[in-house]
Design a protein around this motif. Structure first.
Motif, PDB file in Angstrom:
ATOM      1  N   PRO A  65      14.909 -44.225 -11.569  1.00 24.91           N
ATOM      2  CA  PRO A  65      16.193 -43.933 -11.073  1.00 24.91           C
ATOM      3  C   PRO A  65      17.164 -44.237 -12.182  1.00 24.91           C
ATOM      4  O   PRO A  65      16.948 -45.079 -12.801  1.00 24.91           O
ATOM      5  N   PRO A  66      18.401 -43.705 -12.048  1.00 23.04           N
ATOM      6  CA  PRO A  66      19.476 -43.648 -12.973  1.00 23.04           C
ATOM      7  C   PRO A  66      19.930 -45.249 -12.494  1.00 23.04           C
ATOM      8  O   PRO A  66      20.142 -45.878 -13.955  1.00 23.04           O
ATOM      9  N   GLY A  67      19.758 -45.909 -11.536  1.00 25.16           N
ATOM     10  CA  GLY A  67      20.609 -47.289 -11.542  1.00 25.16           C
ATOM     11  C   GLY A  67      19.723 -48.129 -12.139  1.00 25.16           C
ATOM     12  O   GLY A  67      19.893 -49.243 -13.072  1.00 25.16           O
ATOM     13  N   ALA A  68      18.294 -48.107 -12.121  1.00 22.97           N
ATOM     14  CA  ALA A  68      17.018 -49.013 -12.626  1.00 22.97           C
ATOM     15  C   ALA A  68      17.397 -48.727 -14.354  1.00 22.97           C
ATOM     16  O   ALA A  68      17.068 -49.989 -15.026  1.00 22.97           O
ATOM     17  N   ALA A  69      17.348 -47.527 -14.754  1.00 24.78           N
ATOM     18  CA  ALA A  69      17.491 -47.068 -16.249  1.00 24.78           C
ATOM     19  C   ALA A  69      18.805 -48.027 -16.637  1.00 24.78           C
ATOM     20  O   ALA A  69      18.723 -48.504 -17.745  1.00 24.78           O
ATOM     21  N   ILE A  79      18.186 -51.632 -16.763  1.00 23.77           N
ATOM     22  CA  ILE A  79      17.363 -52.077 -17.947  1.00 23.77           C
ATOM     23  C   ILE A  79      18.035 -52.091 -19.182  1.00 23.77           C
ATOM     24  O   ILE A  79      17.881 -53.043 -19.950  1.00 23.77           O
ATOM     25  N   ALA A  80      18.887 -51.037 -19.567  1.00 24.04           N
ATOM     26  CA  ALA A  80      19.786 -50.996 -20.702  1.00 24.04           C
ATOM     27  C   ALA A  80      20.664 -52.040 -20.840  1.00 24.04           C
ATOM     28  O   ALA A  80      20.993 -52.670 -21.963  1.00 24.04           O
ATOM     29  N   ARG A  81      21.325 -52.573 -19.603  1.00 23.50           N
ATOM     30  CA  ARG A  81      22.303 -53.570 -19.620  1.00 23.50           C
ATOM     31  C   ARG A  81      21.558 -54.988 -20.033  1.00 23.50           C
ATOM     32  O   ARG A  81      21.904 -55.925 -20.823  1.00 23.50           O
ATOM     33  N   LEU A  82      20.311 -55.070 -19.374  1.00 19.75           N
ATOM     34  CA  LEU A  82      19.587 -56.372 -19.751  1.00 19.75           C
ATOM     35  C   LEU A  82      18.993 -56.524 -20.999  1.00 19.75           C
ATOM     36  O   LEU A  82      19.115 -57.496 -21.648  1.00 19.75           O
ATOM     37  N   GLN A  83      18.674 -55.270 -21.589  1.00 19.88           N
ATOM     38  CA  GLN A  83      18.264 -55.212 -22.997  1.00 19.88           C
ATOM     39  C   GLN A  83      19.535 -55.689 -24.160  1.00 19.88           C
ATOM     40  O   GLN A  83      19.217 -56.274 -24.781  1.00 19.88           O
ATOM     41  N   GLN A  84      20.704 -54.958 -23.752  1.00 12.19           N
ATOM     42  CA  GLN A  84      21.802 -55.445 -24.439  1.00 12.19           C
ATOM     43  C   GLN A  84      22.165 -56.940 -24.319  1.00 12.19           C
ATOM     44  O   GLN A  84      22.402 -57.567 -25.495  1.00 12.19           O
ATOM     45  N   LYS A  85      21.830 -57.612 -23.261  1.00  9.89           N
ATOM     46  CA  LYS A  85      22.180 -58.925 -22.979  1.00  9.89           C
ATOM     47  C   LYS A  85      21.315 -59.855 -23.725  1.00  9.89           C
ATOM     48  O   LYS A  85      21.601 -60.667 -24.347  1.00  9.89           O
ATOM     49  N   VAL A  86      19.983 -59.277 -23.771  1.00  9.37           N
ATOM     50  CA  VAL A  86      19.028 -59.992 -24.539  1.00  9.37           C
ATOM     51  C   VAL A  86      19.230 -60.233 -25.956  1.00  9.37           C
ATOM     52  O   VAL A  86      18.982 -61.075 -26.521  1.00  9.37           O
TER      53      VAL A  86
END
Length: 139
Positions: free
Chosen positions: A19-23, A26-33
Motif C-alpha cells: 500500500p502507498p502508506g507502507a511504501a 519504508i522509504a522514510r525509514l531507509q532514508q533515516k537509516v
C-alpha cells in the motif's frame, strides 16, 4: 552483507505491491537509516582526527625535548584546535536543541532539624572536660 538495513541491493519485498502508506514509511525509514549511517561515519572520522591530534600533542609534550615546535607549527595546531572546539560546541548546541525540554520540578525546601531548642528555663552548664567516671567496684 546482503539484506541489512540501509542496503541499496534489491530486497525480497516488491514495493509496487505494498500500500502507498507502507511504501512511504519504508522509504522514510531507509532514508533515516542512511542518514544515521552517515552521521556514524562522520563521528568515527571526527573521533579518529581528535585521537590523532591528542597523540600528536602527547608526543610534543612528553617526547624528546629536541623536537621542539616552531611558532608556525604551534599556530597551526592552535587553529585546528580552535576549529575542533567550535565544531564540537556547535554539535552540542544542536543536540541540546533537539532534546525535549524536561519540566522543571520545584526545589524541595531545605530540611529543618528534628530536634528543637532546649527550653530557656533550664540551666546551661558548659564544661570543658569530660567528668571522670569511677570504675565499677568489684565485690
Amino acid at each position: 552483507m546482503p539484506g541489512m538495513l540501509g542496503d541499496n541491493a534489491a530486497s525480497p519485498i516488491d514495493m509496487a505491491q505494498l500500500p502507498p502508506g507502507a511504501a512511504a514509511l519504508i522509504a522514510r525509514l531507509q532514508q533515516k537509516v542512511q542518514a544515521q549511517a552517515r552521521e556514524i561515519a562522520w563521528a568515527h572520522a571526527k573521533l579518529e582526527k581528535v585521537n590523532f591530534e591528542l597523540a600528536r600533542l602527547k608526543r610534543w609534550k612528553f617526547g624528546a625535548k629536541t623536537e621542539v615546535m616552531t611558532a608556525q607549527q604551534r599556530a597551526l595546531f592552535q587553529e585546528a584546535l580552535a576549529e575542533d572546539e567550535a565544531s564540537l560546541k556547535a554539535q552540542l548546541a544542536e543536540l541540546q536543541r533537539e532534546l525535549p525540554e524536561a519540566p522543571k520540578t520545584p526545589k524541595a525546601p531545605p530540611r529543618r532539624p528534628r530536634r528543637e531548642k532546649l527550653p530557656e528555663h533550664l540551666e546551661r552548664v558548659e564544661c570543658w572536660r569530660r567528668p571522670k567516671i569511677d570504675p565499677p567496684v568489684r565485690v
